[in-house]
Design an enzyme around this catalytic site. Structure first.
Site, PDB file in Angstrom:
ATOM      1  N   ASP A 124       0.825  -1.208   0.000  1.00 50.81           N
ATOM      2  CA  ASP A 124       0.000   0.000   0.000  1.00 50.81           C
ATOM      3  C   ASP A 124       0.863   1.263   0.000  1.00 50.81           C
ATOM      4  OD1 ASP A 124      -2.406   1.522   0.300  1.00 50.81           O
ATOM      5  OD2 ASP A 124      -2.048   1.624   2.467  1.00 50.81           O
TER       6      ASP A 124
ATOM      7  N   ASN B  90       6.691  -7.516   6.634  1.00 53.52           N
ATOM      8  CA  ASN B  90       5.473  -6.845   7.072  1.00 53.52           C
ATOM      9  C   ASN B  90       4.256  -7.578   6.533  1.00 53.52           C
ATOM     10  OD1 ASN B  90       3.934  -4.425   8.171  1.00 53.52           O
ATOM     11  ND2 ASN B  90       3.230  -4.457   6.046  1.00 53.52           N
ATOM     12  N   GLU B  91       3.412  -8.032   7.441  1.00 56.20           N
ATOM     13  CA  GLU B  91       2.107  -8.603   7.116  1.00 56.20           C
ATOM     14  C   GLU B  91       2.132  -9.689   6.047  1.00 56.20           C
ATOM     15  OE1 GLU B  91      -0.869  -5.618   6.393  1.00 56.20           O
ATOM     16  OE2 GLU B  91      -0.959  -5.109   8.517  1.00 56.20           O
TER      17      GLU B  91
ATOM     18  N   ASN C 276      -0.167  -5.416  13.692  1.00 59.91           N
ATOM     19  CA  ASN C 276      -0.864  -4.314  13.021  1.00 59.91           C
ATOM     20  C   ASN C 276      -2.361  -4.564  13.179  1.00 59.91           C
ATOM     21  OD1 ASN C 276       1.629  -3.510  12.131  1.00 59.91           O
ATOM     22  ND2 ASN C 276       1.286  -3.986   9.972  1.00 59.91           N
TER      23      ASN C 276
ATOM     24  N   TYR D  22      -6.423  -2.875  13.108  1.00 58.73           N
ATOM     25  CA  TYR D  22      -7.271  -1.748  12.686  1.00 58.73           C
ATOM     26  C   TYR D  22      -8.709  -1.913  13.194  1.00 58.73           C
ATOM     27  CZ  TYR D  22      -3.393  -0.083   9.914  1.00 58.73           C
ATOM     28  OH  TYR D  22      -2.174   0.423   9.535  1.00 58.73           O
TER      29      TYR D  22
ATOM     30  N   TYR E 299     -10.820  -0.882   9.673  1.00 57.13           N
ATOM     31  CA  TYR E 299     -11.209  -1.862   8.647  1.00 57.13           C
ATOM     32  C   TYR E 299     -12.283  -2.820   9.154  1.00 57.13           C
ATOM     33  CZ  TYR E 299      -7.304  -0.227   5.810  1.00 57.13           C
ATOM     34  OH  TYR E 299      -6.451   0.550   5.059  1.00 57.13           O
TER      35      TYR E 299
ATOM     36  N   GLU F  54       1.130  -1.062  14.084  1.00 63.08           N
ATOM     37  CA  GLU F  54       0.241  -0.189  13.314  1.00 63.08           C
ATOM     38  C   GLU F  54      -1.120  -0.144  13.961  1.00 63.08           C
ATOM     39  OE1 GLU F  54      -0.121  -0.951   9.080  1.00 63.08           O
ATOM     40  OE2 GLU F  54       2.033  -1.317   8.880  1.00 63.08           O
TER      41      GLU F  54
ATOM     42  N   TRP G 234       0.006   4.322  12.775  1.00 62.55           N
ATOM     43  CA  TRP G 234       0.129   4.336  11.316  1.00 62.55           C
ATOM     44  C   TRP G 234      -0.625   5.538  10.809  1.00 62.55           C
ATOM     45  CZ3 TRP G 234       3.441   2.020   8.381  1.00 62.55           C
ATOM     46  CH2 TRP G 234       3.263   2.048   6.989  1.00 62.55           C
TER      47      TRP G 234
ATOM     48  N   LYS H 170      -3.763   8.193   6.608  1.00 65.54           N
ATOM     49  CA  LYS H 170      -3.697   7.859   8.037  1.00 65.54           C
ATOM     50  C   LYS H 170      -2.625   8.664   8.757  1.00 65.54           C
ATOM     51  CE  LYS H 170      -5.704   3.274   7.584  1.00 65.54           C
ATOM     52  NZ  LYS H 170      -5.567   3.061   6.142  1.00 65.54           N
TER      53      LYS H 170
HETATM   54  C1  GCB Z   1      -1.327  -2.168   6.769  1.00 68.01           C
HETATM   55  C2  GCB Z   1      -0.034  -2.105   6.035  1.00 68.01           C
HETATM   56  C3  GCB Z   1       0.315  -0.706   5.583  1.00 68.01           C
HETATM   57  C4  GCB Z   1      -0.940  -0.012   5.045  1.00 68.01           C
HETATM   58  C5  GCB Z   1      -1.959   0.068   6.176  1.00 68.01           C
HETATM   59  C6  GCB Z   1      -3.276   0.736   5.736  1.00 68.01           C
HETATM   60  O1  GCB Z   1      -1.615  -3.069   7.484  1.00 68.01           O
HETATM   61  O2  GCB Z   1       1.035  -2.659   6.748  1.00 68.01           O
HETATM   62  O3  GCB Z   1       1.308  -0.771   4.597  1.00 68.01           O
HETATM   63  O4  GCB Z   1      -0.671   1.248   4.511  1.00 68.01           O
HETATM   64  O5  GCB Z   1      -2.269  -1.216   6.606  1.00 68.01           O
HETATM   65  O6  GCB Z   1      -3.394   1.944   5.865  1.00 68.01           O
HETATM   66  O7  GCB Z   1      -4.142   0.027   5.245  1.00 68.01           O
END
Ligand code: GCB
Length: 592
Positions: free
Chosen positions: A162, A412-413, A466, A468, A472, A503, A548, A567
């Site tokens: 991303d 990462n992820e 990470n 959200y 999300y 994150e 993040w 973000k």
């Molecule tokens: C994540 C990723 C990061 C993205 C972020 C997002 O989990 O590691 O690269 O930019 O989410 O904002 O969706």
């Protein structure tokens, strides 16, 4: 690999500035040997910079394939009899380099340096022409991975991460000179014994071995310890430790001697500190450390990922202002200037490889509705794993001596809930530990592989999550988000490992306000962060929070991205959103 330096025996010449430049989507240049003569039909391009946003129009912005760079440089007359090296601090993502039409090196991996001895090809006092073809293609054999499709509209690049696939010469290019017998590498590992600091060093010499001498100077230039021989231990009584917020550095003057004559000398900065994981605590110098800060990006307006000293200083002044003590180099190794700065200023770094986007389960729809397995013979397999090994090797070789780096993040992820993922990652963790037994190793876990499902987390020394909740999932429902977040953390908190929330964040349009905490508003970002902090404060195993992101950044075009990822706690031009003031209150209040 040692960075170029000016010392009594070494000299360097930066080649940044305006280079000749030409895009070559058709790949004609390699066939037609554009490297054999001065580049024709070229325009000017800034180095360091990404080329994408410098030239208006989609041809440059969405370019897929080769881009040619060329410059000429005068080789200083005083370098006669020296070893002369050409070094690129990075070329994103792969490059071949010629000197006066002779190929001198090729490298893949967009975020680490590479160099070649060009002594035989250049004439001190004369000019040389340096040509580089830089390719930005991502495939199942590169890290990060991608797919290129031939479409009626031309070749199109898809990737699974991303942030925008910025490309070009993002960092400095150097010509430098060393003696022909020279210091090839230095490794320092530090320890603490009572009030003494310990510095274990080893020096690799190229050429006929001479005598090695090491003198350790404190920040005032006073000699505090000395050693002889290619490896040894220095003891510093009453050492001033490197610590978060106190970037105290010693300097090891490493010299190759022939009797009284100094053949080569190199200045290696040394921060004396220890890093350890003890149960669920992350210790620096034996003291529990709590990370506050951000995941960042190398991303600034117009120049893309091109390194810029003004933004370097400004961003870290904003760290000071907001009370951030650390950051992660999401999602690739940053310019070396960044780590040097972090060393000097006591900023703590989680250093990450460019292994991002190894998770096709996250990519609903990009394969024309098909879901491909991430790790399989037809997708990421042996070649990807070898490229991954290479980025781990090059990251650790480059950054091993930085006291600011306290933890390696090898991905990462990635997909991490399958047996294939466990097979893929097991040797990579072993490799990182073999290359650097002195630092903990981890990877960043994705929400799709939650507690109970992830098979790779068992391999890490720390848990990096990470999450959200409230963005999300449970969007605009922070009460449900809080409950679900706590339910998951209850599980992770029993693993007896430190947890860093690498994150958490909510897209926020600067200047968008709402009486109710509506997603995308500045108010929602504040409430979202408050909810997360309430949760973190209830779990002693949580030893860090990285929002993040530090600043808004560019991404590829998508219906869930409005002019990039929003973000950021700061906008792309580094203006604070309302949440910045709230974070400042919290982080300044936490102390450490
Ligand atoms: C994540 C990723 C990061 C993205 C972020 C997002 O989990 O590691 O690269 O930019 O989410 O904002 O969706």
């Amino acid at each position: 690999m040692l960075r170029p330096q000016d010392t009594p025996t070494r000299e360097r010449k930066p080649l940044g500035g305006l280079w000749a430049f030409r895009l070559d989507a058709a790949g004609d240049g390699r066939r037609e040997h554009w490297f054999a003569a001065p580049l024709t039909d070229a325009r000017e391009m800034a180095v360091p910079a990404s080329y994408n946003d410098i030239i208006p129009g989609t041809e440059s912005r969405d370019h897929v394939g080769d881009a040619w760079y060329e410059t000429t440089a005068l080789v200083p007359r005083g370098w006669a009899g020296q070893r002369i090296v050409l070094r690129f601090d990075s070329a994103t993502h792969a490059a071949v380099v010629w000197v006066d039409g002779v190929e001198v090196m090729a490298h893949s991996g967009g975020y680490t340096p590479f160099e070649a001895d060009v002594t035989e090809l250049v004439q001190p006092g004369g000019r040389v022409r340096i040509t580089a073809v830089v390719n930005n293609e991502l495939t199942f054999e590169t890290i990060p991975p991608g797919i290129i499709d031939d479409t009626p509209q031309g070749r199109r690049q898809t990737y699974f991460h991303d942030f925008y696939n910025f490309a070009g010469l993002h960092r400095q290019v150097w010509l430098y000179a060393t003696p022909t017998t020279y210091i090839d590498d230095i490794t320092v590992v530090t320890g603490i014994e009572g009030a003494d600091g310990l510095v274990d060093y080893s020096v690799v010499v190229a050429g006929d071995a001479s005598e090695v001498s090491v003198r350790l100077l404190d920040a005032e230039g006073v000699e505090v310890a000395t050693g002889t021989g290619p490896s040894g231990r220095l003891r510093v009584p009453g050492a001033h430790l490197w610590a978060p917020g106190d970037g105290y550095l010693y300097t090891a003057i490493v010299e190759l001697l022939d009797g009284a004559a100094v053949i080569d000398s190199y200045e290696q900065t040394v921060g004396i500190r220890t890093v350890a994981v003890d149960g669920n605590r992350f210790l620096i110098n034996g003291e529990p450390f709590y990370f506050t800060g951000f995941g960042k990006h190398e991303d600034t307006p117009v120049r893309g990922k091109g390194h810029d000293d003004a933004f370097l200083v400004h961003d870290f002044d904003l760290f000071d202002w907001i009370g951030a003590n650390s950051f992660r180099t999401s999602h690739y190794p940053y310019a070396e200037e960044v780590y040097d700065y972090a060393d000097r200023h006591g900023i703590v770094v989680i250093d990450e490889t460019p292994a991002v986007g190894l998770n096709f389960g996250l990519m609903g729809g990009v394969f024309g509705g098909r879901t491909l397995p991430t790790f399989s013979a037809d997708t990421l397999s042996g070649p990807a794993q070898q490229a991954h090994e290479q980025v781990i090797r090059e990251l650790i070789a480059r950054d091993k001596n930085h006291p600011s780096v306290v933890l390696w993040s090898i991905a990462n992820e990635p997909e991490s809930h399958t047996d294939e993922a466990l097979d893929y990652f097991t040797p990579l963790f072993a490799l990182a530990r073999e290359l650097d037994p002195s630092r903990p190793v981890g990877f960043v876990n994705v929400m799709l592989s939650p507690y109970g499902a992830c098979k790779v987390s068992q391999l890490g020394d720390v848990l990096m999550l990470n999450r959200y909740y409230g963005w999300y999932v449970d969007t605009a429902n922070l009460a449900a988000a809080e409950q679900h977040w706590r339910e998951e953390l209850d599980g992770w908190a029993n693993e007896n490992k430190p947890i860093i929330i690498t994150e958490y964040g909510a897209d926020t349009i600067s200047g968008f306000h709402s009486v109710n905490p509506d997603p995308w508003s500045e108010e929602y970002q504040i409430e979202y962060l408050d909810m997360n902090h309430r949760v973190f404060d209830d779990y002693p195993a949580v030893v860090g929070e990285h929002v993040w992101n530090f600043a808004d950044f560019r991404t590829s075009t998508a219906i869930f991205r409005v002019d990039g990822n929003k973000k950021g706690v700061f906008t792309a031009d580094r203006r604070p959103k309302a949440a910045a003031h709230k974070l400042r209150e919290r982080w300044k209040g936490l102390g450490n």
